[in-house]
Design an enzyme around this catalytic site. Structure first.
Site, mmCIF file in Angstrom:
data_model
loop_
_atom_site.group_PDB
_atom_site.id
_atom_site.type_symbol
_atom_site.label_atom_id
_atom_site.label_comp_id
_atom_site.label_asym_id
_atom_site.label_seq_id
_atom_site.Cartn_x
_atom_site.Cartn_y
_atom_site.Cartn_z
ATOM 1 N N HIS A 4 1.908 8.207 -10.184
ATOM 2 C CA HIS A 4 1.973 8.343 -9.434
ATOM 3 C C HIS A 4 3.017 7.957 -8.405
ATOM 4 O O HIS A 4 2.439 8.594 -6.907
ATOM 5 C CB HIS A 4 0.766 7.270 -8.545
ATOM 6 C CG HIS A 4 -1.379 7.038 -9.091
ATOM 7 N ND1 HIS A 4 -0.632 6.883 -10.717
ATOM 8 C CD2 HIS A 4 -2.077 7.812 -9.603
ATOM 9 C CE1 HIS A 4 -2.011 6.680 -11.221
ATOM 10 N NE2 HIS A 4 -2.563 7.827 -10.277
ATOM 11 N N GLY A 20 -0.008 -1.840 3.263
ATOM 12 C CA GLY A 20 -0.845 -1.361 2.902
ATOM 13 C C GLY A 20 -1.352 0.062 3.715
ATOM 14 O O GLY A 20 -0.938 1.005 2.832
ATOM 15 N N VAL A 88 3.700 -6.461 3.463
ATOM 16 C CA VAL A 88 3.143 -7.324 4.385
ATOM 17 C C VAL A 88 1.471 -6.311 4.813
ATOM 18 O O VAL A 88 1.832 -5.184 4.585
ATOM 19 C CB VAL A 88 4.455 -6.663 4.897
ATOM 20 C CG1 VAL A 88 5.419 -7.409 4.967
ATOM 21 C CG2 VAL A 88 5.159 -5.081 4.995
ATOM 22 N N GLY A 89 1.529 -7.252 4.905
ATOM 23 C CA GLY A 89 -0.198 -6.834 5.472
ATOM 24 C C GLY A 89 -1.321 -7.069 6.856
ATOM 25 O O GLY A 89 -0.922 -8.011 7.153
ATOM 26 N N THR A 90 -2.134 -6.874 7.189
ATOM 27 C CA THR A 90 -3.107 -8.358 7.358
ATOM 28 C C THR A 90 -3.831 -8.975 7.420
ATOM 29 O O THR A 90 -4.318 -8.721 5.866
ATOM 30 C CB THR A 90 -3.604 -7.013 8.867
ATOM 31 O OG1 THR A 90 -4.648 -5.923 7.877
ATOM 32 C CG2 THR A 90 -2.494 -6.118 9.633
ATOM 33 N N GLU A 180 -8.463 -10.422 2.325
ATOM 34 C CA GLU A 180 -7.130 -9.454 2.654
ATOM 35 C C GLU A 180 -7.854 -9.055 1.221
ATOM 36 O O GLU A 180 -8.605 -9.980 0.891
ATOM 37 C CB GLU A 180 -6.026 -10.121 2.903
ATOM 38 C CG GLU A 180 -5.016 -10.542 1.814
ATOM 39 C CD GLU A 180 -4.225 -10.618 0.482
ATOM 40 O OE1 GLU A 180 -4.059 -9.664 0.758
ATOM 41 O OE2 GLU A 180 -5.995 -11.048 -0.232
ATOM 42 N N MET A 181 -7.182 -8.307 1.453
ATOM 43 C CA MET A 181 -7.577 -7.268 0.257
ATOM 44 C C MET A 181 -6.263 -7.177 -1.466
ATOM 45 O O MET A 181 -6.794 -5.943 -1.771
ATOM 46 C CB MET A 181 -8.430 -5.870 0.786
ATOM 47 C CG MET A 181 -9.301 -6.289 1.090
ATOM 48 S SD MET A 181 -10.653 -4.976 1.917
ATOM 49 C CE MET A 181 -11.640 -4.281 1.014
ATOM 50 N N GLU A 182 -5.210 -7.507 -1.222
ATOM 51 C CA GLU A 182 -4.505 -7.431 -2.001
ATOM 52 C C GLU A 182 -3.596 -8.309 -3.284
ATOM 53 O O GLU A 182 -3.146 -7.432 -4.069
ATOM 54 C CB GLU A 182 -4.103 -6.314 -1.317
ATOM 55 C CG GLU A 182 -4.024 -4.529 -0.906
ATOM 56 C CD GLU A 182 -4.703 -4.426 0.022
ATOM 57 O OE1 GLU A 182 -4.686 -5.971 1.073
ATOM 58 O OE2 GLU A 182 -5.245 -4.144 0.896
ATOM 59 N N ASP A 205 -7.285 -9.908 13.320
ATOM 60 C CA ASP A 205 -8.530 -10.697 14.070
ATOM 61 C C ASP A 205 -9.344 -11.763 13.178
ATOM 62 O O ASP A 205 -8.872 -12.275 11.838
ATOM 63 C CB ASP A 205 -9.856 -9.587 13.227
ATOM 64 C CG ASP A 205 -9.592 -8.904 11.406
ATOM 65 O OD1 ASP A 205 -8.367 -8.714 11.073
ATOM 66 O OD2 ASP A 205 -10.556 -9.490 11.005
HETATM 67 N N1 HPA Z 1 -11.158 -8.721 5.805
HETATM 68 C C1 HPA Z 1 -10.818 -7.485 4.878
HETATM 69 N N2 HPA Z 1 -8.808 -8.143 4.939
HETATM 70 C C2 HPA Z 1 -8.609 -7.690 6.185
HETATM 71 C C3 HPA Z 1 -9.190 -7.605 7.279
HETATM 72 C C4 HPA Z 1 -10.442 -8.887 7.200
HETATM 73 O O1 HPA Z 1 -11.610 -9.037 8.118
HETATM 74 N N3 HPA Z 1 -9.051 -7.736 8.520
HETATM 75 C C5 HPA Z 1 -7.525 -7.857 8.017
HETATM 76 N N4 HPA Z 1 -7.932 -7.083 6.140
#
Ligand code: HPA
Length: 237
Positions: A4, A20, A88-90, A180-182, A205
């Protein structure tokens, strides 16, 4: 070349920042790195290598979710010898004391994913950050006067799941800072291959204070702070 990533051996530094969003990788390369060269365009998952304060550093997008980051992190570690990987993410806050624009350093990551369970069905293996990276990032963030939380995060396989919403908030009551998701998958690969991993998140958020919101400009500024923490941590002795 890996499946990849089209980079040649040696094109990627042994330290990498992993947002991400591949366009955020481009932003970091353009705003923080000198002499950045693009090493990957496969699937538009842009990756760059340049120098930060004289140190050779790479940055590459991972996509969203644990299957995606696992594919890229696996290849970066096993095919390109990357030794330090910082996401580095949200993240969304699960805790009343954790507000938008603040930083979360994931000391550990709980998960509802099966991705680790596939390898270790008999165990619930805690997914933990590399302590050396965590310690450095914490002090760097503090020195930059950033409000910084350290603790558990939840790495979720599902972004839109009404069924999990109230359960996620209950996890917040157990001290889990954010969702988060990772992170969990990245930490697992760090353990699996004996390399250093850390996930740094900016709260974008809040699930507990949904009225809290960020403007695009505020998000950009706080993301920029997080990138600085990530890069300084990567090059710290
Ligand atoms: N859920 C999952 N991943 C996220 C969220 C969330 O509310 N906000 C930013 N990444």
């Amino acid at each position: 070349m890996s499946i990849h990533i089209s980079a040649k051996p040696g094109d990627i530094a042994d330290k990498i920042l992993l947002p991400g969003d591949p366009l955020r990788a481009k932003f970091i390369a353009e705003n923080f790195l000198e002499d950045a060269v693009c090493f990957n365009e496969v699937r538009n998952m842009f990756g760059y290598t340049g120098t930060y304060k004289g140190h050779r550093v790479s940055v590459m997008g991972t996509g969203m979710g644990m299957p995606s980051i696992s594919i890229y992190a696996h290849e970066l570690i096993t095919e390109y010898d990357v030794k330090k990987l910082i996401r580095v993410g949200t993240a969304g806050s699960l805790n009343k004391d954790v507000h938008v624009r603040e930083l979360v350093l994931a000391q550990a990551a709980a998960t509802n994913s099966k991705i680790i369970n596939i390898d270790w069905p008999e165990y619930d293996l805690p997914q933990i950050a590399d302590f050396d990276l965590l310690d450095k990032a914490y002090h760097i963030a503090k020195d930059l006067n950033l409000t910084t939380h350290v603790g558990n995060v939840l790495s979720s396989d599902s972004f839109y799941s009404p069924k999990l919403f109230s359960r996620n908030l209950e996890l917040g009551q157990l001290g889990v800072k954010a969702v988060e998701m990772e992170a969990a998958a990245l930490y697992y690969l760090g353990a699996k291959f004996g390399v250093q991993t850390l996930a740094i998140m900016t709260i974008s958020d809040s699930l507990v204070n949904p009225e809290e919101d960020t403007t695009a400009e505020e998000r950009q500024n706080t993301f920029t702070d997080m990138m600085k923490v990530g890069l300084e941590t990567l090059i710290a002795d």
